[in-house]
Design a protein around this motif. Structure first.
Motif, PDB file in Angstrom:
ATOM      1  N   MET A   1       0.848  -1.174   0.000  1.00 14.37           N
ATOM      2  CA  MET A   1       0.000   0.000   0.000  1.00 14.37           C
ATOM      3  C   MET A   1       0.897   1.242   0.000  1.00 14.37           C
ATOM      4  SD  MET A   1      -3.249   0.410  -0.130  1.00 14.37           S
ATOM      5  CE  MET A   1      -4.302  -0.793   0.629  1.00 14.37           C
ATOM      6  N   ILE A   2       0.640   2.139  -0.928  1.00 12.49           N
ATOM      7  CA  ILE A   2       1.413   3.383  -1.016  1.00 12.49           C
ATOM      8  C   ILE A   2       0.485   4.533  -0.655  1.00 12.49           C
ATOM      9  CG2 ILE A   2       2.707   4.922  -2.541  1.00 12.49           C
ATOM     10  CD1 ILE A   2       3.481   2.365  -4.134  1.00 12.49           C
ATOM     11  N   LYS A   3       0.936   5.355   0.303  1.00 11.36           N
ATOM     12  CA  LYS A   3       0.164   6.500   0.760  1.00 11.36           C
ATOM     13  C   LYS A   3       0.733   7.765   0.136  1.00 11.36           C
ATOM     14  CE  LYS A   3      -0.859   4.353   5.195  1.00 11.36           C
ATOM     15  NZ  LYS A   3      -0.792   4.486   6.646  1.00 11.36           N
ATOM     16  N   LEU A   4      -0.156   8.639  -0.320  1.00 10.96           N
ATOM     17  CA  LEU A   4       0.254   9.936  -0.836  1.00 10.96           C
ATOM     18  C   LEU A   4      -0.874  10.919  -0.616  1.00 10.96           C
ATOM     19  CD1 LEU A   4      -0.989  10.271  -4.172  1.00 10.96           C
ATOM     20  CD2 LEU A   4       0.327   8.173  -4.116  1.00 10.96           C
ATOM     21  N   ASN A   5      -0.549  12.172  -0.694  1.00  9.71           N
ATOM     22  CA  ASN A   5      -1.558  13.219  -0.593  1.00  9.71           C
ATOM     23  C   ASN A   5      -1.853  13.653  -2.022  1.00  9.71           C
ATOM     24  OD1 ASN A   5      -2.453  16.153  -0.502  1.00  9.71           O
ATOM     25  ND2 ASN A   5      -2.688  15.506   1.624  1.00  9.71           N
ATOM     26  N   LEU A   6      -3.032  13.315  -2.514  1.00 13.66           N
ATOM     27  CA  LEU A   6      -3.398  13.583  -3.895  1.00 13.66           C
ATOM     28  C   LEU A   6      -4.448  14.684  -3.952  1.00 13.66           C
ATOM     29  CD1 LEU A   6      -3.247  12.856  -6.907  1.00 13.66           C
ATOM     30  CD2 LEU A   6      -4.985  11.123  -6.467  1.00 13.66           C
ATOM     31  N   ASN A   7      -4.067  15.790  -4.549  1.00 15.17           N
ATOM     32  CA  ASN A   7      -4.973  16.937  -4.691  1.00 15.17           C
ATOM     33  C   ASN A   7      -5.584  17.340  -3.356  1.00 15.17           C
ATOM     34  OD1 ASN A   7      -4.433  16.988  -7.445  1.00 15.17           O
ATOM     35  ND2 ASN A   7      -6.147  15.648  -7.925  1.00 15.17           N
ATOM     36  N   GLY A   8      -4.750  17.278  -2.311  1.00  7.02           N
ATOM     37  CA  GLY A   8      -5.175  17.717  -0.987  1.00  7.02           C
ATOM     38  C   GLY A   8      -5.837  16.664  -0.126  1.00  7.02           C
ATOM     39  N   LYS A   9      -5.979  15.445  -0.647  1.00  4.06           N
ATOM     40  CA  LYS A   9      -6.621  14.380   0.126  1.00  4.06           C
ATOM     41  C   LYS A   9      -5.658  13.213   0.316  1.00  4.06           C
ATOM     42  CE  LYS A   9     -11.275  15.286  -1.569  1.00  4.06           C
ATOM     43  NZ  LYS A   9     -12.410  14.739  -2.331  1.00  4.06           N
ATOM     44  N   ASP A  10      -5.592  12.704   1.537  1.00  6.26           N
ATOM     45  CA  ASP A  10      -4.776  11.518   1.780  1.00  6.26           C
ATOM     46  C   ASP A  10      -5.384  10.340   1.030  1.00  6.26           C
ATOM     47  OD1 ASP A  10      -2.939  12.855   3.366  1.00  6.26           O
ATOM     48  OD2 ASP A  10      -4.080  12.489   5.199  1.00  6.26           O
ATOM     49  N   THR A  11      -4.528   9.650   0.292  1.00  2.52           N
ATOM     50  CA  THR A  11      -4.965   8.569  -0.587  1.00  2.52           C
ATOM     51  C   THR A  11      -4.024   7.391  -0.433  1.00  2.52           C
ATOM     52  OG1 THR A  11      -5.733  10.235  -2.175  1.00  2.52           O
ATOM     53  CG2 THR A  11      -5.455   7.998  -3.015  1.00  2.52           C
ATOM     54  N   GLU A  12      -4.566   6.191  -0.534  1.00  2.00           N
ATOM     55  CA  GLU A  12      -3.759   4.970  -0.530  1.00  2.00           C
ATOM     56  C   GLU A  12      -4.046   4.208  -1.808  1.00  2.00           C
ATOM     57  OE1 GLU A  12      -4.557   2.609   2.905  1.00  2.00           O
ATOM     58  OE2 GLU A  12      -3.547   3.994   4.260  1.00  2.00           O
ATOM     59  N   VAL A  13      -2.981   3.667  -2.413  1.00  2.02           N
ATOM     60  CA  VAL A  13      -3.146   2.840  -3.606  1.00  2.02           C
ATOM     61  C   VAL A  13      -2.414   1.523  -3.390  1.00  2.02           C
ATOM     62  CG1 VAL A  13      -3.550   4.682  -5.274  1.00  2.02           C
ATOM     63  CG2 VAL A  13      -1.219   4.050  -4.722  1.00  2.02           C
ATOM     64  N   ASP A  14      -3.058   0.468  -3.808  1.00  2.00           N
ATOM     65  CA  ASP A  14      -2.481  -0.866  -3.682  1.00  2.00           C
ATOM     66  C   ASP A  14      -1.985  -1.289  -5.064  1.00  2.00           C
ATOM     67  OD1 ASP A  14      -1.690  -3.336  -2.815  1.00  2.00           O
ATOM     68  OD2 ASP A  14      -3.718  -4.145  -2.589  1.00  2.00           O
ATOM     69  N   VAL A  15      -0.787  -0.815  -5.410  1.00  2.81           N
ATOM     70  CA  VAL A  15      -0.175  -1.104  -6.707  1.00  2.81           C
ATOM     71  C   VAL A  15       1.309  -1.386  -6.491  1.00  2.81           C
ATOM     72  CG1 VAL A  15      -1.799   0.353  -8.015  1.00  2.81           C
ATOM     73  CG2 VAL A  15       0.329   1.349  -7.152  1.00  2.81           C
ATOM     74  N   ASP A  16       1.938  -1.931  -7.488  1.00  2.00           N
ATOM     75  CA  ASP A  16       3.383  -2.154  -7.458  1.00  2.00           C
ATOM     76  C   ASP A  16       4.075  -0.800  -7.409  1.00  2.00           C
ATOM     77  OD1 ASP A  16       6.118  -2.414  -8.673  1.00  2.00           O
ATOM     78  OD2 ASP A  16       5.526  -4.528  -8.748  1.00  2.00           O
ATOM     79  N   GLY A  17       5.057  -0.649  -6.552  1.00  3.61           N
ATOM     80  CA  GLY A  17       5.772   0.618  -6.393  1.00  3.61           C
ATOM     81  C   GLY A  17       6.500   1.084  -7.631  1.00  3.61           C
ATOM     82  N   ASP A  18       6.787   0.176  -8.555  1.00  2.00           N
ATOM     83  CA  ASP A  18       7.461   0.546  -9.797  1.00  2.00           C
ATOM     84  C   ASP A  18       6.512   1.063 -10.866  1.00  2.00           C
ATOM     85  OD1 ASP A  18       9.957  -0.118  -8.808  1.00  2.00           O
ATOM     86  OD2 ASP A  18       9.859  -2.185  -9.556  1.00  2.00           O
ATOM     87  N   MET A  19       5.216   0.948 -10.634  1.00  2.00           N
ATOM     88  CA  MET A  19       4.240   1.407 -11.621  1.00  2.00           C
ATOM     89  C   MET A  19       4.379   2.913 -11.802  1.00  2.00           C
ATOM     90  SD  MET A  19       0.119   0.899 -11.441  1.00  2.00           S
ATOM     91  CE  MET A  19      -0.820   0.761 -12.926  1.00  2.00           C
ATOM     92  N   PRO A  20       4.438   3.413 -13.048  1.00  3.44           N
ATOM     93  CA  PRO A  20       4.528   4.857 -13.247  1.00  3.44           C
ATOM     94  C   PRO A  20       3.336   5.591 -12.629  1.00  3.44           C
ATOM     95  CG  PRO A  20       5.117   3.719 -15.255  1.00  3.44           C
ATOM     96  CD  PRO A  20       4.549   2.684 -14.315  1.00  3.44           C
TER      97      PRO A  20
END
Length: 153
Positions: A1-20
């Protein structure tokens, strides 16, 4: 799970870390405003902001955005009220429009750091963004107009 702040909202994505990051934005999160152009960071169509700096999302692994702020064209404003968007509309910049989200994101990053850019500043900041329709003069004029709009002129 990768956490980032996307457009002002905390977001988590379950993808391979190498994915562009581009494909995470478009395919996983459904944010299709960021465009695929060349896939090798030469055209600028995929430009987004990472902690306020313009980057090419087609060659940036999503793991590099982990814990950081990502802004896409969708996050610039909800109602096209950002000065760059206003200027783009006022001066009818786009022709085909495909490159414009990347152009706008690069211009917004420039104006965040240089309130009244010269033509040379604009040319340097925008040099990595290709417009196949050749609207460069309108792009430059719109950036000057956006600078005036954000400065209250």
């Amino acid at each position: 799970m990768i956490k980032l702040n996307l457009n002002g909202k905390d977001t988590e994505v379950d993808v391979d870390g190498d994915m562009p990051l581009l494909w995470v934005l478009r395919d996983t999160l459904g944010l299709t405003g960021t465009k695929f152009g060349c896939g090798i960071a030469l055209c600028g169509a995929c430009t987004v902001h990472l902690d306020g700096a313009p980057i090419r999302s087609c060659v940036t692994p999503v793991s590099a955005a982990g814990g950081r702020k990502v802004m896409t064209i969708e996050g610039l404003s909800r109602d096209r009220s950002h000065p760059v968007q206003k200027a783009w509309i006022e001066l009818d910049v786009p022709q085909c429009g495909y490159c414009q989200s990347g152009q706008i994101m690069s211009a917004a990053a420039l104006l965040a750091h240089t309130r009244q850019p010269s033509d040379a500043d604009i040319d340097a900041a925008m040099s990595g963004n290709i417009c196949r329709c050749g609207t460069y003069q309108r792009i430059r004029a719109a950036i000057h107009r956006a600078a005036a709009l954000q400065g209250g002129a």
